[in-house]
Design an enzyme around this catalytic site. Structure first.
Site, PDB file in Angstrom:
ATOM      1  N   CYS A 113      14.184  63.442  31.754  1.00  0.00           N
ATOM      2  CA  CYS A 113      15.322  64.385  31.790  1.00  0.00           C
ATOM      3  C   CYS A 113      14.918  65.781  31.298  1.00  0.00           C
ATOM      4  O   CYS A 113      15.645  66.751  31.522  1.00  0.00           O
ATOM      5  CB  CYS A 113      16.486  63.861  30.963  1.00  0.00           C
ATOM      6  SG  CYS A 113      17.028  62.230  31.489  1.00  0.00           S
ATOM      7  N   HIS A 246      21.212  69.924  29.873  1.00  0.00           N
ATOM      8  CA  HIS A 246      21.002  68.695  30.641  1.00  0.00           C
ATOM      9  C   HIS A 246      22.292  67.880  30.532  1.00  0.00           C
ATOM     10  O   HIS A 246      22.848  67.717  29.443  1.00  0.00           O
ATOM     11  CB  HIS A 246      19.818  67.923  30.067  1.00  0.00           C
ATOM     12  CG  HIS A 246      19.756  66.516  30.556  1.00  0.00           C
ATOM     13  ND1 HIS A 246      19.843  66.195  31.897  1.00  0.00           N
ATOM     14  CD2 HIS A 246      19.636  65.333  29.887  1.00  0.00           C
ATOM     15  CE1 HIS A 246      19.784  64.878  32.030  1.00  0.00           C
ATOM     16  NE2 HIS A 246      19.661  64.331  30.831  1.00  0.00           N
ATOM     17  N   ASN A 276      24.456  61.514  34.966  1.00  0.00           N
ATOM     18  CA  ASN A 276      23.166  62.018  34.476  1.00  0.00           C
ATOM     19  C   ASN A 276      22.159  61.946  35.623  1.00  0.00           C
ATOM     20  O   ASN A 276      21.726  60.862  35.998  1.00  0.00           O
ATOM     21  CB  ASN A 276      22.721  61.155  33.291  1.00  0.00           C
ATOM     22  CG  ASN A 276      21.389  61.606  32.706  1.00  0.00           C
ATOM     23  OD1 ASN A 276      20.677  62.423  33.308  1.00  0.00           O
ATOM     24  ND2 ASN A 276      21.035  61.069  31.558  1.00  0.00           N
TER      25      ASN A 276
HETATM   26  N1  ACO Z   1      31.285  49.316  29.529  1.00  0.00           N
HETATM   27  C1  ACO Z   1      31.948  48.685  28.547  1.00  0.00           C
HETATM   28  N2  ACO Z   1      31.397  48.388  27.384  1.00  0.00           N
HETATM   29  C2  ACO Z   1      30.101  48.734  27.205  1.00  0.00           C
HETATM   30  C3  ACO Z   1      29.354  49.386  28.172  1.00  0.00           C
HETATM   31  C4  ACO Z   1      30.007  49.677  29.397  1.00  0.00           C
HETATM   32  N3  ACO Z   1      29.383  50.304  30.404  1.00  0.00           N
HETATM   33  N4  ACO Z   1      28.123  49.601  27.715  1.00  0.00           N
HETATM   34  C5  ACO Z   1      28.082  49.109  26.479  1.00  0.00           C
HETATM   35  N5  ACO Z   1      29.280  48.565  26.164  1.00  0.00           N
HETATM   36  C6  ACO Z   1      29.690  47.922  24.941  1.00  0.00           C
HETATM   37  C7  ACO Z   1      28.509  47.417  24.136  1.00  0.00           C
HETATM   38  O1  ACO Z   1      28.051  46.172  24.607  1.00  0.00           O
HETATM   39  C8  ACO Z   1      29.116  47.338  22.760  1.00  0.00           C
HETATM   40  O2  ACO Z   1      29.849  46.139  22.683  1.00  0.00           O
HETATM   41  P1  ACO Z   1      29.829  45.259  21.324  1.00  0.00           P
HETATM   42  O3  ACO Z   1      30.371  46.159  20.261  1.00  0.00           O
HETATM   43  O4  ACO Z   1      30.701  44.117  21.675  1.00  0.00           O
HETATM   44  O5  ACO Z   1      28.386  44.910  21.118  1.00  0.00           O
HETATM   45  C9  ACO Z   1      30.103  48.497  22.732  1.00  0.00           C
HETATM   46  O6  ACO Z   1      30.337  48.846  24.106  1.00  0.00           O
HETATM   47  C10 ACO Z   1      29.569  49.703  22.001  1.00  0.00           C
HETATM   48  O7  ACO Z   1      28.242  49.952  22.467  1.00  0.00           O
HETATM   49  P2  ACO Z   1      27.409  51.157  21.932  1.00  0.00           P
HETATM   50  O8  ACO Z   1      26.056  51.135  22.541  1.00  0.00           O
HETATM   51  O9  ACO Z   1      27.516  51.195  20.436  1.00  0.00           O
HETATM   52  O10 ACO Z   1      28.265  52.360  22.542  1.00  0.00           O
HETATM   53  P3  ACO Z   1      28.129  53.864  22.252  1.00  0.00           P
HETATM   54  O11 ACO Z   1      29.389  54.404  21.733  1.00  0.00           O
HETATM   55  O12 ACO Z   1      26.875  54.188  21.511  1.00  0.00           O
HETATM   56  O13 ACO Z   1      27.975  54.439  23.728  1.00  0.00           O
HETATM   57  C11 ACO Z   1      26.220  55.266  25.149  1.00  0.00           C
HETATM   58  C12 ACO Z   1      26.883  54.043  24.534  1.00  0.00           C
HETATM   59  C13 ACO Z   1      27.216  55.935  26.083  1.00  0.00           C
HETATM   60  C14 ACO Z   1      24.992  54.861  25.924  1.00  0.00           C
HETATM   61  C15 ACO Z   1      25.866  56.232  23.999  1.00  0.00           C
HETATM   62  O14 ACO Z   1      25.101  55.571  23.019  1.00  0.00           O
HETATM   63  C16 ACO Z   1      25.126  57.406  24.482  1.00  0.00           C
HETATM   64  O15 ACO Z   1      25.704  58.276  25.102  1.00  0.00           O
HETATM   65  N6  ACO Z   1      23.843  57.516  24.173  1.00  0.00           N
HETATM   66  C17 ACO Z   1      23.065  58.619  24.643  1.00  0.00           C
HETATM   67  C18 ACO Z   1      22.261  58.123  25.717  1.00  0.00           C
HETATM   68  C19 ACO Z   1      22.232  58.995  26.910  1.00  0.00           C
HETATM   69  O16 ACO Z   1      23.006  59.876  27.146  1.00  0.00           O
HETATM   70  N7  ACO Z   1      21.252  58.668  27.684  1.00  0.00           N
HETATM   71  C20 ACO Z   1      21.041  59.304  28.878  1.00  0.00           C
HETATM   72  C21 ACO Z   1      19.617  59.281  29.157  1.00  0.00           C
HETATM   73  S1  ACO Z   1      18.746  60.085  27.922  1.00  0.00           S
HETATM   74  C22 ACO Z   1      18.909  61.592  28.237  1.00  0.00           C
HETATM   75  O17 ACO Z   1      19.233  61.973  29.313  1.00  0.00           O
HETATM   76  C23 ACO Z   1      18.685  62.432  27.085  1.00  0.00           C
END
Ligand code: ACO
Length: 319
Positions: A113, A246, A276
């Site tokens: 990214c 980004h 993304n």
């Molecule tokens: N739908 C529903 N529930 C979900 C999903 C989904 N798609 N994905 C995960 N969950 C659940 C998990 O299983 C978890 O359940 P549990 O509590 O029963 O175990 C719950 O939701 C919370 O999961 P978390 O991973 O803690 O959720 P979080 O609030 O951290 O959000 C996310 C996840 C959106 C990936 C977040 O961590 C994030 O934005 N991270 C940044 C990553 C990113 O943007 N990456 C892009 C690529 S990297 C880059 O471009 C820089």
């Protein structure tokens, strides 16, 4: 000598996939995806569309906006993590599809990214060093083919697309400053560690991510790098007309804007409609804001990105 953007272009595949479509594939919901990422829909390439096809359309649009002929381009840098094939590079394939036969350099760079800011920095250095006059810099991805459609933690976040800019040598900036960083010790936080050995895929070819760790790391390093660029150029957050980040996640963008003291009204946000798109997200957002008239001559524009590697960086532009 400086380099200046003289044209932007982008391309999105025709097919859109909404969060409601994804609800039928994995255990997720529109509300969860919107609240965690800001994404409402994303585009997905057709089966017969390659990264170079998306790059081609974006490039044609950028070349047309620049008002030049493709044969004036003497450098092509394509940032991609989803190349058409192992080799040759997508940049060479794009050069051929554009009908450019002037023998000038064309290569891909891979910084996930962070790829577009890396590619821009490289092209800027070529132009400043006198090795190129007119560079085509492209971010193009078909990440949908690297997603595990059973993994709800990743498959809801990404989309396909391409963006391009034409950079030309100029007496005035243009690109004012570039800062790039990398830290390979975090490489396992976000990866697709598969590789082909003796014709067989070894490891995992799908994107795997430790979401929360990536989130924290992204906010930290993006805040640091934008402050670094501003400080070195004696600017404050309030001097920036547009932050074009980004487009990974709306919450990461909000956190970076807050650190800069910028209102979200000064941030170009396309993540809701694009998801993304990795290396393509910044040139897609930039082209959107140029074409709708938000980006205007004389403004300070700040690009920033972070991606797997980890790689990250920022670019300050006087438009
Ligand atoms: N739908 C529903 N529930 C979900 C999903 C989904 N798609 N994905 C995960 N969950 C659940 C998990 O299983 C978890 O359940 P549990 O509590 O029963 O175990 C719950 O939701 C919370 O999961 P978390 O991973 O803690 O959720 P979080 O609030 O951290 O959000 C996310 C996840 C959106 C990936 C977040 O961590 C994030 O934005 N991270 C940044 C990553 C990113 O943007 N990456 C892009 C690529 S990297 C880059 O471009 C820089």
């Amino acid at each position: 000598m400086y380099s200046r953007i003289i044209g932007t272009g982008s391309y999105l595949p025709a097919k859109t996939v909404t969060n409601f479509d994804l609800e039928k594939i994995v255990d997720t919901s529109h509300d969860w995806i919107v609240s965690r990422s800001g994404i409402h829909e994303r585009h997905m390439a057709a089966d017969n569309e390659l990264t170079s096809d998306l790059a081609l359309q974006a490039s044609i649009n950028a070349i047309s906006a620049a008002g030049i002929s493709a044969n004036e381009i003497d450098l092509i840098v394509v940032a991609t993590t989803s190349p058409d094939q192992i080799f040759p590079s997508t940049a060479c394939i794009l050069q051929d599809k554009l009908g450019i036969q002037n023998g000038s350099a064309a290569f891909d760079i891979q910084a996930v990214c962070g790829g577009f800011v890396y590619a821009m920095n490289i092209a800027d250095l070529y132009i400043r060093g006198g090795q190129a006059k007119t560079a085509l810099v492209v971010g193009a991805e078909v990440l949908s083919r690297m997603l595990d459609w059973n993994d709800r933690t990743t498959c809801v976040l990404f989309g396909d697309g391409a963006g391009a800019v034409v950079l030309r040598a100029s007496e005035t900036p243009g690109i004012v400053a570039c800062k790039l960083h990398a830290d390979g010790s975090h490489r396992d936080m976000l990866k697709a560690d598969g590789n082909v050995r003796n014709g067989v895929v070894q490891g995992d070819p799908f994107i795997k991510m430790e979401g929360q760790a990536v989130f924290k790391f992204a906010v930290k390093v993006l805040s640091e790098v934008v402050e670094e660029v501003l400080e070195e150029n004696n600017l404050k957050g309030s001097d920036i007309s547009w932050l074009i980040p980004h487009q990974a996640n709306i919450r990461i963008m909000e956190a970076t804007a807050k650190k800069l003291g910028l209102s979200m009204e000064n941030v170009v946000v396309t993540v809701a409609k694009h998801g993304n798109t990795s290396a393509a997200s910044i040139p897609l957002a930039l082209d959107t804001a140029v074409r709708d008239g938000r980006v205007k001559a004389g403004q300070n524009i700040l690009l920033e990105a972070v991606g797997g590697g980890f790689t990250w960086g920022a670019i300050l532009i006087k438009w």
